[in-house]
Design an enzyme around this catalytic site. Structure first.
Site, PDB file in Angstrom:
ATOM      1  N   GLN A  30      -3.015 -12.039 -10.027  1.00  0.00           N
ATOM      2  CA  GLN A  30      -1.723 -11.746  -9.383  1.00  0.00           C
ATOM      3  C   GLN A  30      -1.790 -11.873  -7.877  1.00  0.00           C
ATOM      4  O   GLN A  30      -2.866 -12.013  -7.295  1.00  0.00           O
ATOM      5  CB  GLN A  30      -1.303 -10.328  -9.761  1.00  0.00           C
ATOM      6  CG  GLN A  30      -2.398  -9.313  -9.427  1.00  0.00           C
ATOM      7  CD  GLN A  30      -2.020  -7.876  -9.730  1.00  0.00           C
ATOM      8  OE1 GLN A  30      -1.699  -7.149  -8.811  1.00  0.00           O
ATOM      9  NE2 GLN A  30      -2.056  -7.485 -10.985  1.00  0.00           N
ATOM     10  N   HIS A  81       0.581 -10.474  -4.130  1.00  0.00           N
ATOM     11  CA  HIS A  81       1.678  -9.665  -3.576  1.00  0.00           C
ATOM     12  C   HIS A  81       2.161 -10.274  -2.263  1.00  0.00           C
ATOM     13  O   HIS A  81       1.363 -10.851  -1.516  1.00  0.00           O
ATOM     14  CB  HIS A  81       1.208  -8.240  -3.277  1.00  0.00           C
ATOM     15  CG  HIS A  81       0.534  -7.548  -4.418  1.00  0.00           C
ATOM     16  ND1 HIS A  81       1.166  -7.247  -5.596  1.00  0.00           N
ATOM     17  CD2 HIS A  81      -0.733  -7.099  -4.552  1.00  0.00           C
ATOM     18  CE1 HIS A  81       0.312  -6.624  -6.401  1.00  0.00           C
ATOM     19  NE2 HIS A  81      -0.841  -6.517  -5.797  1.00  0.00           N
ATOM     20  N   GLU A 121      -3.073  -3.715  -0.191  1.00  0.00           N
ATOM     21  CA  GLU A 121      -3.701  -2.617  -0.921  1.00  0.00           C
ATOM     22  C   GLU A 121      -5.199  -2.633  -0.676  1.00  0.00           C
ATOM     23  O   GLU A 121      -5.744  -3.632  -0.179  1.00  0.00           O
ATOM     24  CB  GLU A 121      -3.409  -2.750  -2.422  1.00  0.00           C
ATOM     25  CG  GLU A 121      -3.909  -4.035  -3.043  1.00  0.00           C
ATOM     26  CD  GLU A 121      -3.252  -4.339  -4.399  1.00  0.00           C
ATOM     27  OE1 GLU A 121      -2.147  -3.852  -4.670  1.00  0.00           O
ATOM     28  OE2 GLU A 121      -3.872  -5.095  -5.167  1.00  0.00           O
ATOM     29  N   HIS A 142      -5.750 -12.035  -6.724  1.00  0.00           N
ATOM     30  CA  HIS A 142      -6.766 -11.074  -7.150  1.00  0.00           C
ATOM     31  C   HIS A 142      -6.576 -10.641  -8.597  1.00  0.00           C
ATOM     32  O   HIS A 142      -5.485 -10.772  -9.156  1.00  0.00           O
ATOM     33  CB  HIS A 142      -6.755  -9.842  -6.234  1.00  0.00           C
ATOM     34  CG  HIS A 142      -5.440  -9.122  -6.207  1.00  0.00           C
ATOM     35  ND1 HIS A 142      -4.427  -9.469  -5.338  1.00  0.00           N
ATOM     36  CD2 HIS A 142      -4.963  -8.091  -6.932  1.00  0.00           C
ATOM     37  CE1 HIS A 142      -3.394  -8.666  -5.536  1.00  0.00           C
ATOM     38  NE2 HIS A 142      -3.689  -7.822  -6.508  1.00  0.00           N
ATOM     39  N   ARG A 160       2.733 -11.997 -11.204  1.00  0.00           N
ATOM     40  CA  ARG A 160       1.630 -12.343 -12.108  1.00  0.00           C
ATOM     41  C   ARG A 160       1.548 -13.854 -12.265  1.00  0.00           C
ATOM     42  O   ARG A 160       2.542 -14.501 -12.590  1.00  0.00           O
ATOM     43  CB  ARG A 160       1.856 -11.748 -13.496  1.00  0.00           C
ATOM     44  CG  ARG A 160       1.672 -10.274 -13.560  1.00  0.00           C
ATOM     45  CD  ARG A 160       1.597  -9.797 -15.010  1.00  0.00           C
ATOM     46  NE  ARG A 160       1.865  -8.382 -15.023  1.00  0.00           N
ATOM     47  CZ  ARG A 160       2.992  -7.833 -15.482  1.00  0.00           C
ATOM     48  NH1 ARG A 160       3.932  -8.574 -16.033  1.00  0.00           N
ATOM     49  NH2 ARG A 160       3.153  -6.542 -15.416  1.00  0.00           N
TER      50      ARG A 160
END
Ligand SMILES: O=P(O)(O)OC[C@H]1O[C@@H](O)[C@@H](O)[C@@H](O)[C@@H]1O
Length: 269
Positions: free
Chosen positions: A59, A61, A79, A137, A157
């Site tokens: 996935q 972001h 993150e 990642h 995804r």
């Protein structure tokens, strides 16, 4: 107001039926994530425990700028992960072994070979990874970790090992970097010692052994989240045990046990 955050247990196809103490999965549920509900006073960050029995999706972001430009919110999702425990040989996939272009990435996501093009890092407790927006990642099986992230749920995804969940190939391809992971984003939380794990630009995260030193106190000027790891902390007089997470209105509200180990996190101004 200072105090413990409520927990939310999230079922995931890759979650675990049995969780490490002090967490307990309800009978028949595979819990993959435990979220500590972001309080209205500190809405920028979300703390999660993640427990995996299978690999998560591959996935990516978006960044703050991409999220704003697309009119889908104000925050992207950067993150970071601190490995709490892992089975021997457990791995995280982050970035690619070699540069690859968007077309090659799309083909590899479609036929599943993307997994083999990624760089897989064998992990153990204390390993730390910062995941910038746009980094492809995948968290592997057999891992317990603490994630501190921007409070956003935008995940694209690219590949999901054939599980029947929605993919977001077009959105993901538009932002995914076909590049190796910068090694500078990888670190180690030294066992039993204080360390700055993230120092901006979006948020700060520190591991604190005993009470924080004056330099750390100076950096945490406003509200913060406290995540005890070894031994309890007291926040405005309330005991928060390992496995919990609390909001503190100020670092002066936190009583760190002299022999304890905690994480503290706060958004940057
Ligand atoms: O899309 P799945 O596979 O359920 O994974 C979703 C999860 O992925 C992880 O890498 C983190 O970004 C989590 O914050 C996120 O909730």
């Amino acid at each position: 107001m200072s105090g413990p955050l409520s927990m939310r247990l999230i079922e995931k196809p890759w979650g675990c039926a049995v969780l490490p103490a002090p967490f307990v999965a309800p009978a028949g549920q595979r819990i993959g994530e435990i979220w500590f509900e972001p309080p209205p006073e500190l809405p920028e960050l979300l703390v999660k425990y993640i427990f995996t029995s299978e690999a998560l999706s591959v996935q990516v972001h978006p960044s703050d700028a991409q999220t704003l430009a697309n009119g889908i919110g104000e925050q992207g999702k950067e993150e970071c992960w601190l490995i709490v425990d892992s089975e021997p040989g457990a791995k995280l996939g982050i970035g690619f072994r070699q540069n690859l272009d968007q077309e090659a990435m799309r083909r590899a996501a479609l036929d599943g070979s993307i997994e083999n093009l990624m760089e897989w890092h064998t992990v153990s407790a204390g390993d730390f990874f910062y995941i910038p927006a746009n980094t492809v990642h995948a968290i592997g099986a057999g891992i317990s970790l603490i994630e501190v992230q921007q409070n956003s749920d935008i995940t694209y995804r690219l590949y999901d090992y054939g599980r029947p969940r929605e993919l977001h190939l077009d959105e993901g391809m538009a932002i995914a970097k076909g590049e190796p992971y910068p090694q500078a984003c990888k670190g180690k939380a030294p066992a039993g010692n204080s360390a700055s794990l993230v120092s901006g630009p979006l948020f700060m995260l520190d591991q604190v052994a005993g009470a924080p030193d004056s330099g750390t106190r100076d950096r945490y000027k406003g509200r913060l989240l406290v995540i005890p790891r070894e031994g309890p902390v007291h926040v405005a007089g309330m005991e928060i045990a390992p496995g919990g997470c609390a909001l503190a209105d100020s670092i002066a509200d936190v009583d760190f046990a002299s022999s304890g180990l905690s994480l503290i996190a706060a958004p940057c101004e």
